[in-house]
Design a protein around this motif. Structure first.
Motif, PDB file in Angstrom:
ATOM      1  N   LEU A  33     -34.153   9.696  33.805  1.00 55.57           N
ATOM      2  CA  LEU A  33     -32.924   9.133  34.358  1.00 55.57           C
ATOM      3  C   LEU A  33     -32.882   7.622  34.209  1.00 55.57           C
ATOM      4  N   GLN A  34     -31.668   7.113  34.144  1.00 49.02           N
ATOM      5  CA  GLN A  34     -31.460   5.672  34.138  1.00 49.02           C
ATOM      6  C   GLN A  34     -31.847   5.132  35.511  1.00 49.02           C
ATOM      7  N   THR A  37     -29.005   0.278  38.516  1.00 44.78           N
ATOM      8  CA  THR A  37     -28.716  -1.014  37.904  1.00 44.78           C
ATOM      9  C   THR A  37     -28.635  -2.133  38.920  1.00 44.78           C
ATOM     10  N   HIS A  91     -26.012   3.293  41.050  1.00 49.16           N
ATOM     11  CA  HIS A  91     -26.071   4.256  39.941  1.00 49.16           C
ATOM     12  C   HIS A  91     -24.694   4.281  39.278  1.00 49.16           C
ATOM     13  N   ASP A  93     -23.559   4.566  36.042  1.00 56.36           N
ATOM     14  CA  ASP A  93     -23.188   5.310  34.837  1.00 56.36           C
ATOM     15  C   ASP A  93     -23.452   6.803  35.040  1.00 56.36           C
ATOM     16  N   THR A  95     -22.929   9.339  33.104  1.00 56.78           N
ATOM     17  CA  THR A  95     -23.513  10.056  31.966  1.00 56.78           C
ATOM     18  C   THR A  95     -25.013   9.826  31.854  1.00 56.78           C
ATOM     19  N   LYS A  96     -25.485   8.662  32.260  1.00 64.35           N
ATOM     20  CA  LYS A  96     -26.913   8.356  32.145  1.00 64.35           C
ATOM     21  C   LYS A  96     -27.694   8.689  33.411  1.00 64.35           C
ATOM     22  N   PHE A  97     -26.991   8.957  34.489  1.00 64.69           N
ATOM     23  CA  PHE A  97     -27.697   9.255  35.733  1.00 64.69           C
ATOM     24  C   PHE A  97     -27.347  10.662  36.237  1.00 64.69           C
ATOM     25  N   LYS A 100     -27.323  13.706  33.530  1.00 71.58           N
ATOM     26  CA  LYS A 100     -28.616  14.087  32.943  1.00 71.58           C
ATOM     27  C   LYS A 100     -29.235  15.252  33.711  1.00 71.58           C
ATOM     28  N   GLY A 120     -19.314   4.323  33.455  1.00 78.14           N
ATOM     29  CA  GLY A 120     -20.036   4.919  32.325  1.00 78.14           C
ATOM     30  C   GLY A 120     -19.373   6.171  31.820  1.00 78.14           C
TER      31      GLY A 120
END
Length: 122
Positions: A33-34, A37, A91, A93, A95-97, A100, A120
């Motif tokens: 996972l991202q 940020t 968190h 995005d 798609t990236k968090f 997933k 995102g």
């Protein structure tokens, strides 16, 4: 049966091979996972949030919608009970968090039926 010993031995070997990842502890596949940020600390520990975030979000939704509560204090820190204002602040995005794990587990949450998708995208 003349080959019953070979068949039984073959079945035992097959079962050992098929189940070896479970009892060896190596069945730990999980998506990467991202990292958040922004923000330094989540409302709870990562391990707990991974397993229980859906329960927390459902509890928050019920308190906000049905009881009119808007904030909660956890370990002396006040948080808005809000997916958008609290969770998605760090968190950012989906798609990236979010996606997933949800895609990995073949789960389709209904969060985005009401909430705005983070920048995102979804």
């Amino acid at each position: 049966m003349y080959d019953s010993g070979k068949i039984i031995a073959g079945l035992i070997i097959f079962l050992i091979l098929v189940t070896s990842t479970v009892w060896s502890g190596k069945a730990t596949l999980k998506p990467e996972l991202q990292k958040a940020t922004q923000g330094k600390k989540c409302v709870a520990e990562t391990k707990w949030m991974t397993a229980n975030h859906m329960d927390l979000l459902n509890e928050w939704r019920d308190k906000v919608v049905r009881e009119g509560e808007r904030s909660i204090t956890i370990n002396g820190v006040k948080y808005d009970m809000s997916l958008t204002k609290t969770c998605l602040k760090c968190h950012t995005d989906a798609t990236k968090f979010c996606d997933k794990c949800h895609n990995f587990l073949a789960v389709e949450p209904y969060c985005w039926d009401c909430h705005v998708v983070p920048k995102g995208g979804k």
